[in-house]
Design a protein around this motif. Structure first.
Motif, PDB file in Angstrom:
ATOM      1  N   ALA A  59       0.989  -1.114  -0.247  1.00 45.53           N
ATOM      2  CA  ALA A  59      -0.110  -0.084   0.124  1.00 45.53           C
ATOM      3  C   ALA A  59       0.629   0.953   0.028  1.00 45.53           C
ATOM      4  O   ALA A  59       1.836   1.237   0.919  1.00 45.53           O
ATOM      5  CB  ALA A  59      -1.209  -0.174   1.117  1.00 45.53           C
ATOM      6  N   LEU A  60       0.616   1.945  -0.912  1.00 48.26           N
ATOM      7  CA  LEU A  60       1.479   3.551  -0.777  1.00 48.26           C
ATOM      8  C   LEU A  60      -0.035   4.682  -0.208  1.00 48.26           C
ATOM      9  O   LEU A  60      -0.686   4.622  -1.084  1.00 48.26           O
ATOM     10  CB  LEU A  60       1.538   3.936  -2.380  1.00 48.26           C
ATOM     11  CG  LEU A  60       2.762   2.596  -2.873  1.00 48.26           C
ATOM     12  CD1 LEU A  60       3.548   3.195  -3.783  1.00 48.26           C
ATOM     13  CD2 LEU A  60       3.747   2.966  -1.683  1.00 48.26           C
ATOM     14  N   VAL A  61       0.376   5.255   0.800  1.00 45.97           N
ATOM     15  CA  VAL A  61      -0.414   6.086   1.718  1.00 45.97           C
ATOM     16  C   VAL A  61       0.080   7.337   1.113  1.00 45.97           C
ATOM     17  O   VAL A  61       0.635   6.937   1.687  1.00 45.97           O
ATOM     18  CB  VAL A  61      -1.116   5.276   2.522  1.00 45.97           C
ATOM     19  CG1 VAL A  61      -2.254   6.074   2.823  1.00 45.97           C
ATOM     20  CG2 VAL A  61      -1.672   4.118   2.752  1.00 45.97           C
ATOM     21  N   TRP A  62      -1.230   8.438   0.712  1.00 42.70           N
ATOM     22  CA  TRP A  62      -0.297   9.317   0.532  1.00 42.70           C
ATOM     23  C   TRP A  62      -1.077  10.769   1.680  1.00 42.70           C
ATOM     24  O   TRP A  62      -2.707  10.026   1.694  1.00 42.70           O
ATOM     25  CB  TRP A  62      -0.756  10.223  -0.698  1.00 42.70           C
ATOM     26  CG  TRP A  62      -0.228  11.739  -1.066  1.00 42.70           C
ATOM     27  CD1 TRP A  62       1.069  12.196  -1.167  1.00 42.70           C
ATOM     28  CD2 TRP A  62      -0.955  13.261  -0.678  1.00 42.70           C
ATOM     29  NE1 TRP A  62       1.024  13.734  -0.598  1.00 42.70           N
ATOM     30  CE2 TRP A  62      -0.703  13.799  -0.811  1.00 42.70           C
ATOM     31  CE3 TRP A  62      -2.523  13.268  -0.632  1.00 42.70           C
ATOM     32  CZ2 TRP A  62      -0.935  15.437  -0.410  1.00 42.70           C
ATOM     33  CZ3 TRP A  62      -3.260  14.169  -0.672  1.00 42.70           C
ATOM     34  CH2 TRP A  62      -2.510  15.596  -0.380  1.00 42.70           C
ATOM     35  N   SER A  63      -0.875  11.508   2.110  1.00 44.30           N
ATOM     36  CA  SER A  63      -1.485  11.859   3.177  1.00 44.30           C
ATOM     37  C   SER A  63      -1.309  13.373   3.277  1.00 44.30           C
ATOM     38  O   SER A  63       0.221  13.453   2.865  1.00 44.30           O
ATOM     39  CB  SER A  63      -1.353  11.731   4.850  1.00 44.30           C
ATOM     40  OG  SER A  63      -2.364  12.009   5.199  1.00 44.30           O
ATOM     41  N   GLU A  64      -2.581  14.389   2.806  1.00 42.08           N
ATOM     42  CA  GLU A  64      -1.664  15.636   2.910  1.00 42.08           C
ATOM     43  C   GLU A  64      -1.290  16.240   4.437  1.00 42.08           C
ATOM     44  O   GLU A  64      -0.402  17.060   4.608  1.00 42.08           O
ATOM     45  CB  GLU A  64      -2.932  17.225   2.931  1.00 42.08           C
ATOM     46  CG  GLU A  64      -4.294  16.835   4.449  1.00 42.08           C
ATOM     47  CD  GLU A  64      -4.421  17.441   4.811  1.00 42.08           C
ATOM     48  OE1 GLU A  64      -5.130  19.298   4.634  1.00 42.08           O
ATOM     49  OE2 GLU A  64      -6.195  17.489   5.123  1.00 42.08           O
ATOM     50  N   ASP A  65      -0.943  15.563   5.534  1.00 39.51           N
ATOM     51  CA  ASP A  65       0.476  16.187   6.477  1.00 39.51           C
ATOM     52  C   ASP A  65       1.302  14.944   6.283  1.00 39.51           C
ATOM     53  O   ASP A  65       2.752  15.819   6.901  1.00 39.51           O
ATOM     54  CB  ASP A  65      -0.808  15.922   7.306  1.00 39.51           C
ATOM     55  CG  ASP A  65      -0.908  13.844   8.513  1.00 39.51           C
ATOM     56  OD1 ASP A  65      -0.794  13.666   7.162  1.00 39.51           O
ATOM     57  OD2 ASP A  65      -1.739  14.154   8.959  1.00 39.51           O
ATOM     58  N   THR A  66       1.028  13.981   6.568  1.00 44.82           N
ATOM     59  CA  THR A  66       2.684  13.214   5.691  1.00 44.82           C
ATOM     60  C   THR A  66       2.933  13.072   4.740  1.00 44.82           C
ATOM     61  O   THR A  66       4.256  11.859   4.868  1.00 44.82           O
ATOM     62  CB  THR A  66       2.191  12.233   6.918  1.00 44.82           C
ATOM     63  OG1 THR A  66       1.134  11.068   7.030  1.00 44.82           O
ATOM     64  CG2 THR A  66       1.914  12.633   8.613  1.00 44.82           C
TER      65      THR A  66
END
Length: 135
Positions: A59-66
């Motif tokens: 899983a590649l998870v993009w988050s606006e904070d990290t």
């Protein structure tokens, strides 16, 4: 396959949908690098995030904070937060260049960590930068 994955990226919340171009560019960069993709989606709001699942279960998870995190996919879908194990932050900033993301994924490397972005800070230019990927 990546074109159909990128074409399916939609979200009813405008701030979440703003990530569509960036995630689609990331999907394309991964595909160009020969990384097999399974699926991708735009995730819930607060924080805004998105997930790309590779064919090998990564899983590649993009988050606006990290920014980007790589881990082993457990569960998730659009509207539900993605769950993964063994998460490793890819570092390098919240908005890695999609080609650089693909390089890090292909090589297993990471970049220097950075201070997380404050969620809801609409004045820092993140969503302006994201809009640049929608062309």
């Amino acid at each position: 396959m990546h074109n159909s994955i990128a074409a399916e990226l939609r979200h009813p919340h405008p701030q979440v949908h703003a990530t569509r171009g960036y995630i689609a560019h990331s999907v394309t960069a991964l595909d160009r690098r020969g990384i097999a993709l399974d699926r991708a989606w735009l995730d819930p709001f607060n924080p805004v995030d998105a997930t790309i699942v590779l064919s090998d279960g990564t899983a590649l998870v993009w988050s606006e904070d990290t920014g980007w995190t790589r881990g082993t996919y457990v569960s998730g879908e659009q509207g539900l937060r993605t769950e993964y194990t063994d998460g490793v932050a890819l570092g390098g900033g919240v908005l890695l260049d999609p080609d650089h993301l693909a390089e890090l994924v292909a090589t297993g490397r990471t970049e220097a960590p950075f201070a997380p972005r404050e969620i809801g800070n609409g004045n820092d230019g993140l969503f302006y930068q994201l809009a640049g990927f929608n062309n």
